[in-house]
Every structure is written in C-alpha cells, then in structure tokens.
Scaffold this active site. Structure first.
Site, PDB file in Angstrom:
ATOM      1  N   HIS A 146      62.888 -75.136 -51.019  1.00  0.00           N
ATOM      2  CA  HIS A 146      64.084 -75.239 -51.850  1.00  0.00           C
ATOM      3  C   HIS A 146      64.065 -76.581 -52.570  1.00  0.00           C
ATOM      4  O   HIS A 146      63.596 -77.576 -52.050  1.00  0.00           O
ATOM      5  CB  HIS A 146      65.340 -75.064 -51.000  1.00  0.00           C
ATOM      6  CG  HIS A 146      65.631 -73.624 -50.782  1.00  0.00           C
ATOM      7  ND1 HIS A 146      66.603 -72.947 -51.455  1.00  0.00           N
ATOM      8  CD2 HIS A 146      65.024 -72.716 -49.990  1.00  0.00           C
ATOM      9  CE1 HIS A 146      66.588 -71.684 -51.067  1.00  0.00           C
ATOM     10  NE2 HIS A 146      65.641 -71.521 -50.183  1.00  0.00           N
ATOM     11  N   LYS A 187      79.404 -69.551 -51.286  1.00  0.00           N
ATOM     12  CA  LYS A 187      79.702 -69.746 -52.709  1.00  0.00           C
ATOM     13  C   LYS A 187      80.692 -68.689 -53.202  1.00  0.00           C
ATOM     14  O   LYS A 187      81.535 -68.939 -54.055  1.00  0.00           O
ATOM     15  CB  LYS A 187      78.391 -69.666 -53.495  1.00  0.00           C
ATOM     16  CG  LYS A 187      78.532 -69.863 -54.978  1.00  0.00           C
ATOM     17  CD  LYS A 187      77.156 -70.047 -55.592  1.00  0.00           C
ATOM     18  CE  LYS A 187      77.172 -69.650 -57.040  1.00  0.00           C
ATOM     19  NZ  LYS A 187      76.956 -68.254 -57.304  1.00  0.00           N
TER      20      LYS A 187
END
Length: 877
Positions: free
Chosen positions: A138, A544
């Site tokens: 990531h 999120k």
C-alpha cells in the site's frame, strides 16, 4: 522526557546532534540555526506559549523558497531517526517494563496454568497454530528502499554502541559509521522521483524477507521450541509451520491497470529466483559446517558409498540444483523462451535430503550439530517453500462479470450482466458441471476481458503452492464467487484455489452471511471447495462508508455470523482480515485487536494483511519481527484456549444503537454537508497527494468521481496530514454521548470493563485523539480554505473536543492513553518535530496554490513534508 526513557532520550539526542553536524556541513550555519530556532519555538508552543506559536508561524512564513526544502528535510530526517531509535529501544537491553511487554508466550503459559487449561489442549493448539501474514504494497510506505536499508544499518550501530565493553577504537569506529550513514541519508533523495512499478513493489517485499524475515522465522521457532520444552516437556515438531507469508505485490490488480498477467508472471519467476538465491546461501554455509564423516544408512545411500564426507556430498547436489534453478529462472525473467523447466519444483526436493541429514546426525550422536544451522534451514523450507511468498490474486467482481457478459452476448444467449441473480447461479452451476468447454475457439475477446482470462491461465500454469488466494473485491453475491471458479476451470486450473470474497461496504458486510449460506446450499460448490472456505473482511472501505464505530460493529457481526454458518455447515472457515495501519482502516495493536474478535473466529488460524509502512514498523528488523510473531501467536492461542465472553444481549442492543447513531452522524457530515467536499479538498493536501509517487495504484478507482470514488488510503492519508484525522473518529464519540444522555452510562462502563471488543474500540479512539491537533487543523483552514468554509472546520473541532470528553467519561480516565504511558510518550516525542512540518506544509500548499504554476523547488519541499508527517504519524493509512 520522562526519566524512565533515558536511554531512548540519549539515542534520540545523539542522532539529532549528528544530523545537525551533517546539515551544518552541507548547508552552513544559517540553515542549521533556522532549524534550531523552529525546533525551539515548536517545543515552546507545544508547552502552551502563544507568543512563541505566533513567532513560529511568522518564522515559517518568512522562509524564502530555496530554504523550504532543507528545513523540511531536517525535520523529516529527524522523525525517521526518532522512529529508528524508538524501534531499537523496544528490543534493546535498556528496554524496561514500561516499554517492553513481558514475554507474550511465557505470560500466556502462566495465564493458562492459572485457568487450569489442560497441557494436552495447549500442545494441540500449538500444533494447529497458523499465522499467515500477507504483505501488501500500500502506498503509505513512503520511505524508499534505499533509505530503509540505511535505517537498518543505523540500527546495527545503535546495537553496537549499547555494549559497555567496547574498546575506545571500536566505539569511535561505530560512531564514525553512524555519522556516515546519517550523512548518506541526508544526501540521498528522501522520496521517489517516479512512482514505483508493481515490480519495484514486489522487490521491496522480497527485500523485507531477505533483510528480516529470513532470520526472524527460525529465531522465533527456536525460542518457541525452548519455551514449549520448559512448559510442556515437548518441543515444537520439526515440520511445524506456525508462520508463513503471502503477498499482494504483483498480484493485486484491483483498480491498478499496471498489474497485468505479464507482471504477475514475472513476479512469480522473481519470487522463485529469490528463494533459490537465499537457499543457496544457506546451503553454502552448511557445506562449510557439515564436514562430519559418520552417518546412517539413508545418508550413505543418498551420498554414494565412496563419499568420505557424505553430508557435504548431499549438500553439493543441492547446490547444483539451486544454481541450475537460478540460471534457468534468470533466463526466463530476461525474456528467453526456454522450454526447459527450472529443476527445483517442489519443497520435497529440499526437505527430504536435508531432513535425512538431520536424522542421521541425531542418530550418530551429533544432535548438537543437527540442531544448529541445519535446523534453521529446515524451518525456512517449511515457512518459505520454493516460492518464498505465495502470491494472492485480487480482482474486482465486475471484471469477472464483464467477461461472462461479453461471452454470453457472443454466444447469442443474452447479456449476463442483465440477468437476475437466480439466472446467473443457474448458468454458472450448469457450466461448472459441464464436461464441454465454454470458451469458443474463434472468440476474440476485448482487451480488458482477455487480460482477466490471461491471468487465469497464468494461475493454471503454476503449482498450487505458488498462490495464496484469489480475492474478489467488492463481492456482493454468490454469483461473484461462482464466476471466478468457472473462469479458473475454463482456463484449465487443475487444483482447488481458495476463491475468497471480500465484503467491504456496510451493506455487503451485513449481507455476507446470506451469500455464504447460499453458496453452501449448492452441492456442486461444496465439492469444489473441499470443505474449506476463506472470506475476507474489509476494514477500510466499510469505515469510509459508515464511520469507524458502525464499521467495527458490522465487521464483528459478519465474523460472528460466518463462524456460525461454518459450524452449522461443517466446513473449515478462514477469516482474512484486510487491516491497514490506521484506525480508519482497522489498525489496532495486534494483541488487543485479535482478542477483541468474536469467540471461535480464530479457530481456522489468522490471515491478515500487513500493509505499507506497518511492514517496516512490525517486521522490518529480525528482533522486532520475532516480537510481532510472539504477539500474534500468544493472541491466537489465548483466543482459542481462553475465548472472550459472548457479549450479553444488552451489550449487543446498545451496540446496535451506537452503530446506527454513529453512522448517521458520520454520513450527515461526509454525505449530507454541502460544504464538505470543497472543505476536504481545500483544507487537506488531497489534490497534491495524487502527484506523490507513492504506490503503483492510482488514488481513485474512478478518476472523475468525488469522495466516494477515492480509495480508502488517500482518504485517510489526507486527514492524517492536516491532523484532524476525521475518518478515524467521526461519529463514534457522538454516539457514546447520545447513549450517556439516554441513561446508559453504567452499561457503557460495564462494556468497557468486561468486553474486549468495546474496550479495544475505545483504546483505538484514544490513540487517534492524542494524535489529533485542533490548533494545527485550524491553521490549515485559516491559511488554505475559503472563509465561508471556516465554520464547518470549527464545528468539527468542537465535536472532536466533545467526543474526547465522552470517551474519557466512560473510561473513568482523566487523560488520554493514561494506561499506556509508553504509547503516550512516543506520540509526544514526535509531536515536537511533526508540528513544524505541518506548518511548513500549510505554507507550501498556500504558495503552490497561489502560484498556479508549481516550481520544482516547492513541489519537492511539499513532498518532503508529506513524507515527514507520514513518518511522524506512524500509522498513516
């Protein structure tokens, strides 16, 4: 700093002094004095001196453009050095009980004894221990590989300097080496100039294995073996594989157009080449060590009757095998079309001769030799296999549906994408049971469809051991899973692949149970999976979507429901956790996070992503990695042998309320507040982050979309840069205060005391609150946002203060993280150096946005501040 941390303070001070010398030599007194002035003003401002805070702002505003980069780099480097000093401190001999946890495994054994747990049950649980860490590239691993290698060497110097019996000459030599390394770091690029390719990311992963895990795995198993002998009177079985590794680097194509089937093939070849290379080093060492002549009949037969040194003869055969393998793989990597296969194909080719040597040495009275380097190599063979790390493939569900849609249209039987779920399942099960091929020879698929099929062919051409799982992101239905099984079957895949749906959004998590139940009702499917199902729980996208509190409860709920389905259906379930480093992406201290999961959810072992910068913090040095393995192992054993309590019904009921209220509060801001998106874009470096050459993936799934199309990582990364960390807390404290107002304080306090799931949630929030800084966030607003947006920022900061009070109230604490003084100290230590970077970043954002055309000088300085704040905040995204 607290005297308990004197050794750490001394190392930080020494590294800072050496960095100062380097800056002075490179840039003269003026820059060093600027850096020192800013550092002192920042420290004073932190202590509450408002005049010095204003002076700090003026000092930074008055910096000419050409001084911004060296000043930003000074604080960036200092934070990297502070991190390395702190990481070293946790494994140093100075590490005391305030910092270092007591040995996790020994502590657990004492606890098991106190609770009357049968030693046979403990032995069985250890035999079944299964920790699979999945390394992912990531983009939050901001630090370049070049810098990481230097930081590892700095660590080695600190280790040497700790020895009190060093001669003056040795000490002087080590100090000089340290000074050189810091100078090398200063004169190297802090950040990458180009985005890494997926291949670069894979090489970064292999470097972590070579520099740390290769040594850490046998060290961990040797320590575990000794502890087991003390506690259970029996050691670890020689073929035990409690810890092993997979990777997404080169296999994760979700939203990343740069990961193609060609890249995946090359990464698979590189992975095998690296494994052969590392084993070759081991074998060469063993050849120099195992010069014994006495052996048993098996070794005599393997070596040949005439060999005077039979062990060396066997090892030399292995050396040839590995050298030939490297040569052939090298040729294939370099594009030569060779029909010949690399000689090393299976683990048994290494294990059998090495194990024969091990048994022979033991039988011939040489156990001491057998238990040395040879045992370490045997342990590595089990942990790393011939592929070093197994590769996961990840692809988005709609890409598979698009293949079938294009195909069914070509066959003239309609459009798969327009069919009902029932019709899709009927078609898929029918084709899976069919003996005839589905793909017509004369079909010319479009490029995106061909890419998916070519990836499946790459899988079919490799052995099962090359792969971990095929992960389907944004999985929503049973047909999403069946579609992948069909595509693999059509590509000629000869083995069972773990096809793993990833449930990411709140709705998908809530629907996970129904999807798996439906799959289990299909007899044909059960035959395919051979009694084993893997399911991945998405942490970042659910947070999120709904905020951390609602997402956390949805994840718990989904895991609990899936465990129950697995029990009812009599299948083995592996839950795969897609956690990040931040709270908004599921990050929490490993031990606490695992013990807060539902009972029985770790029965099938642990599979978890280790992402970006967390790989370096948790696995980047051998001793640190051993600590991490110990922590994981003790938590899994404890969860399985001393499971957490089933939550009471009244706790569940209140969690439902907290989840609903927090989700509404979160969404009312992120989705319902009309000024939110402009505020987010102006008050954070979100737009500029897209330019940072971090990971190989684009920052958005859809380049034209709004917040909802942003990947979870840049979404959280942006908020951690301006110190508001909004996604990691929004909604949670508000829901807690709502429940207090409704008269549930006593129940909340009981949940905090007795339910690990809830207490871990609050602990994670505390850490976030301590990292937030309202003054810095307000400074970003004032410097960068339209005046009309300032009231929104003020409302969010007021909410943050109210939330902190609510959480402390439930915990009956006066200060944040008061039960974790080391964590508290560690955050405070870095804050002094992060804040100047925040001020510099706000100034740079202001100048670049005003200028319209960005100079290279300003852009570089901005990138340095982004990298530095990420290093200081630690769990960035």
């Amino acid at each position: 700093m607290n005297e308990k941390y004197a050794a750490l303070k001394s190392n930080v001070s020494m590294l800072g002094h050496l960095l100062g010398n380097t800056i002075q030599e490179a840039h003269g007194d003026e820059i060093l004095e600027k850096v020192e002035t800013i550092r002192k003003l920042s420290k004073s401002a932190r202590a509450g001196n408002q005049a010095d805070r204003n002076n700090l702002i003026e000092e930074i505003k008055s910096l000419p453009d050409e001084q911004l980069t060296p000043v930003a780099r000074a604080f960036n480097q200092f934070l990297n050095l502070t991190n390395i000093a702190e990481q070293y401190h946790t494994i140093s001999r100075h590490c005391d009980a305030h910092v270092c946890e007591p040995d996790a495994i020994n502590t657990l054994f004492a606890k098991l004894g106190q609770n009357g747990i049968n030693k046979l049950d403990t032995a069985q649980a250890i035999r079944e221990l299964n920790i699979e860490l999945v390394l992912t590239a990531h983009p939050t691993e901001i630090t370049r590989r070049t810098m990481i290698n230097k930081l590892v060497k700095i660590n080695e110097c600190l280790s040497k300097l700790e020895l009190s019996d060093l001669s003056y000459k040795e000490r002087h030599k080590t100090e000089k080496r340290l000074e050189q390394l810091i100078a090398q770091s200063w004169h190297s690029d802090v950040i990458r100039k180009q985005r890494p390719t997926p291949l670069d990311e894979a090489k970064w992963g292999f470097a972590v294995v070579e520099n740390s895990l290769w040594e850490a795995v046998p060290d961990f198993l040797r320590e575990l073996d000794e502890k087991l002998k003390d506690y259970l009177d029996q050691g670890l079985p020689i073929d035990a594989r409690p810890v092993h590794f997979s990777s997404w680097m080169g296999g994760d194509r979700d939203g990343n157009p740069f990961v193609t089937h060609t890249v995946t093939r090359e990464v698979l070849l590189l992975s095998r080449w690296k494994a052969a290379d590392l084993y070759l080093k081991d074998i060469n060492e063993l050849i120099s060590e195992l010069s014994m002549t006495k052996c048993n009949d098996t070794v005599r037969q393997l070596a040949g009757e005439d060999e005077h040194e039979p062990y060396r003869a066997i090892l030399k055969q292995l050396r040839t095998l590995l050298s030939d393998t490297k040569e052939i793989l090298d040729a294939k990597i370099n594009g030569q079309k060779l029909a010949v296969k690399a000689p090393l194909q299976s683990v048994e080719q290494l294990w059998d001769p090495l194990f024969a040597c091990y048994q022979s040495l033991r039988e011939c009275g040489m156990s001491m030799i057998a238990e040395g380097s040879l045992l370490d190599t045997l342990r590595r063979v089990k942990a790393f296999g011939v592929h070093l790390v197994r590769l996961d493939i990840r692809q988005e569900s709609t890409r598979h549906a698009d293949v079938l849609s294009e195909l069914t249209r070509y066959l003239g039987i309609g459009d798969y994408n327009h069919w009902s779920e029932q019709d899709k399942i009927a078609f898929l099960t029918n084709e899976l049971a069919s003996k005839r091929p589905l793909l017509p020879r004369d079909w010319q698929p479009s490029e995106p469809v061909k890419e998916v099929l070519d990836t499946c062919k790459i899988i079919a051409a490799q052995s099962r051991e090359a792969f971990g799982a095929y992960v389907i992101s944004m999985a929503k239905t049973a047909s999403d899973v069946l579609a992948v099984h069909l595509l693999l079957q059509e590509s000629g895949c000869p083995y069972r692949m773990d096809v793993c749906p990833l449930f990411e959004t709140l709705d998908d998590l809530n629907n996970a149970e129904a999807v798996i139940k439906q799959l289990m009702s299909i007899d044909l499917y059960r035959g395919f999976i051979q009694n084993h199902q893997m399911v991945m729980i998405g942490y970042s996208d659910s947070a999120k979507d709904a905020g951390v509190m609602a997402a956390g409860w949805a994840q718990y709920h989904a895991m609990e429901a899936l465990v129950n389905v697995a029990e009812q259906e009599g299948i083995e379930l592996t839950l795969f956790h897609g956690r990040g480093g931040t709270i908004g992406r599921g990050g929490a201290p490993a031990h606490a996070a695992l013990l807060s999961q539902p009972p029985k959810s770790l029965k099938g072992g642990l599979r978890v992503t280790e992402q970006g910068e967390m790989i370096r913090f948790k696995l980047g040095l051998p001793d640190v990695a051993v600590n991490s393995f110990n922590m994981y192992a003790s938590a899994i054993l404890e969860a399985n042998l001393l499971p957490p309590p089933e939550p009471k019904q009244e706790w569940r009921d209140l969690m439902e309320v907290l989840s609903q209220v927090s989700c509404e509060a979160y969404r009312s801001v992120v989705r319902g507040e009309p000024d939110f998106v402009p505020y987010f874009r102006q008050a954070t470096p979100e737009l500029e982050l897209g330019k940072l050459p971090l990971g190989s993936r684009p920052a958005k799934r859809n380049p034209n979309g709004g917040v909802e199309s942003l990947r979870a990582i840049p979404w959280i990364f942006s908020w951690s840069q301006n110190r508001l960390l909004l996604p990691a807390w929004l909604g949670a404290g508000e829901a807690i205060q709502y429940s207090i107002d409704k008269g549930h304080q006593a129940l909340l306090e009981e949940m905090c005391r007795e339910w690990p799931f809830f207490s871990t949630r609050l602990g994670m929030l505390e850490m976030v609150y301590l990292k937030c800084n309202s003054e810095i966030s307000r400074y970003y607003d004032e410097r960068l946002a339209d005046k009309s947006l300032l009231p929104l920022g003020d409302r969010l900061r007021d909410q943050l203060q109210s939330d902190i009070k609510a959480v402390l109230n439930v915990e009956n604490n006066e200060n944040l993280m008061q039960s974790d003084p080391w964590g508290q100290e560690s955050i405070r230590l870095r804050n002094i150096y992060i804040e100047p970077l925040n001020m510099l970043q706000a100034e740079l954002l202001y100048r670049t946005r005003q200028a319209g055309v960005v100079s290279e000088e300003l852009e570089e300085a901005l990138m340095v501040t982004i990298a530095g704040i990420a290093a200081g905040m630690r769990n960035t995204g």
